[in-house]
Design a protein around this motif. Structure first.
Motif, short mmCIF file in Angstrom:
data_model
loop_
_atom_site.label_atom_id
_atom_site.label_comp_id
_atom_site.label_asym_id
_atom_site.label_seq_id
_atom_site.Cartn_x
_atom_site.Cartn_y
_atom_site.Cartn_z
N VAL A 99 17.54 36.41 32.97
CA VAL A 99 18.13 37.26 32.39
C VAL A 99 18.60 38.63 33.52
O VAL A 99 18.66 38.42 34.88
CB VAL A 99 16.18 37.49 31.87
N THR A 100 19.67 39.05 32.66
CA THR A 100 20.08 40.25 33.65
C THR A 100 20.27 41.50 32.96
O THR A 100 19.91 41.42 31.58
CB THR A 100 21.91 40.02 33.82
N PHE A 101 20.02 42.16 33.96
CA PHE A 101 19.64 43.40 33.17
C PHE A 101 19.95 44.61 34.34
O PHE A 101 19.99 44.27 35.30
CB PHE A 101 18.49 44.19 32.44
N SER A 102 20.27 45.95 34.27
CA SER A 102 20.53 47.13 35.05
C SER A 102 19.60 47.96 35.08
O SER A 102 19.01 48.63 34.21
CB SER A 102 22.42 47.09 35.06
N ILE A 103 19.46 48.21 35.85
CA ILE A 103 17.92 49.58 36.00
C ILE A 103 18.09 50.42 37.40
O ILE A 103 18.40 50.08 38.58
CB ILE A 103 16.61 49.07 36.28
N SER A 104 17.87 51.35 37.42
CA SER A 104 17.51 52.00 37.98
C SER A 104 16.76 52.09 39.98
O SER A 104 16.06 51.29 39.80
CB SER A 104 17.12 53.90 37.67
N ASP A 105 17.67 52.06 41.14
CA ASP A 105 16.88 51.40 42.24
C ASP A 105 15.14 52.50 42.09
O ASP A 105 15.04 52.46 43.33
CB ASP A 105 17.63 51.78 43.13
N ASP A 106 15.46 53.43 41.28
CA ASP A 106 14.14 54.02 41.52
C ASP A 106 12.82 53.09 40.92
O ASP A 106 11.49 53.24 41.31
CB ASP A 106 14.30 55.16 40.44
N TYR A 107 13.29 52.25 40.57
CA TYR A 107 11.74 51.57 40.05
C TYR A 107 12.54 49.59 40.80
O TYR A 107 13.32 49.14 40.94
CB TYR A 107 12.70 50.59 39.22
N LEU A 108 10.99 48.80 41.36
CA LEU A 108 11.73 48.10 41.53
C LEU A 108 10.89 46.39 40.96
O LEU A 108 9.74 47.02 40.04
CB LEU A 108 9.96 47.40 43.10
N VAL A 109 11.00 46.10 39.98
CA VAL A 109 10.77 44.70 39.13
C VAL A 109 10.61 43.91 40.15
O VAL A 109 10.96 43.42 41.03
CB VAL A 109 11.86 44.65 37.99
N GLN A 110 9.17 43.26 39.26
CA GLN A 110 8.29 42.01 39.75
C GLN A 110 8.55 41.09 39.28
O GLN A 110 8.52 40.49 39.52
CB GLN A 110 7.30 42.64 40.45
N ASN A 111 8.42 40.79 38.33
CA ASN A 111 8.78 40.49 36.25
C ASN A 111 9.01 41.02 35.15
O ASN A 111 8.76 42.13 34.74
CB ASN A 111 6.55 40.67 36.22
#
Length: 126
Positions: A99-111
Motif C-alpha cells: 500500500v502506498t499513499f501520501s499524507i500530510s506530515d501532520d499525521y503519523l500513520v501507524q496502521n
C-alpha cells in the motif's frame, strides 16, 4: 521478548500455516484439536501479532482475522498490504501489493487496513 512455546501455541500456528489464508478466532477454535478456551486462543493470537508472527485484518463487517506475516526480511517491519475478501466463499487473502499513499506530515500513520472485496479466481471459475 522470548515467549515460552506451548502445545496450544503450536496448534494455533499450525492451523494458520496449513490453512494458507486468514482465519477468524472462531474458525481457529473449530479446527483446534486441544481443549483450549476462547480467551486463551485470543491471547495467543494477540501475542503472535505483538511478536510479528501474525498480522490482524479487520474485515468490512468488523470481524478480526489473523494471517501469517511475511518473514522474507527479518529486519524490516511488516509492510502494509492489501487484502482481498471474496463475497462468495468469504476467504480473505493477503495480496502481494504494498500500500502506498501520501499524507500530510501532520499525521503519523501507524496502521493501514485495506480490504478489496469481489469474487476470487476460484469462485469465478465455478
Amino acid at each position: 521478548m522470548i515467549r515460552r512455546n506451548t502445545p496450544a501455541k503450536e496448534a494455533v500456528l499450525n492451523i494458520l500455516t496449513l490453512a494458507g489464508k486468514a482465519m477468524s478466532q472462531d474458525a481457529i477454535e473449530q479446527e483446534i484439536d486441544l481443549e483450549i478456551n476462547r480467551a486463551t486462543i485470543y491471547r495467543i493470537l494477540n501475542s503472535f501479532c505483538d511478536d510479528g508472527i501474525l498480522h490482524r485484518i479487520v474485515a468490512d463487517d468488523g470481524k478480526q482475522y489473523f494471517a501469517i506475516s511475511d518473514k522474507s526480511d527479518q529486519n524490516k517491519k511488516f509492510e502494509s498490504h492489501y487484502h482481498f475478501k471474496c463475497l462468495q466463499c468469504e476467504r480473505i487473502e493477503c495480496l502481494p501489493v504494498e500500500v502506498t499513499f501520501s499524507i500530510s506530515d501532520d499525521y503519523l500513520v501507524q496502521n493501514v487496513n485495506c480490504i478489496l472485496t469481489g469474487v476470487c479466481k476460484s469462485c469465478r471459475t465455478l
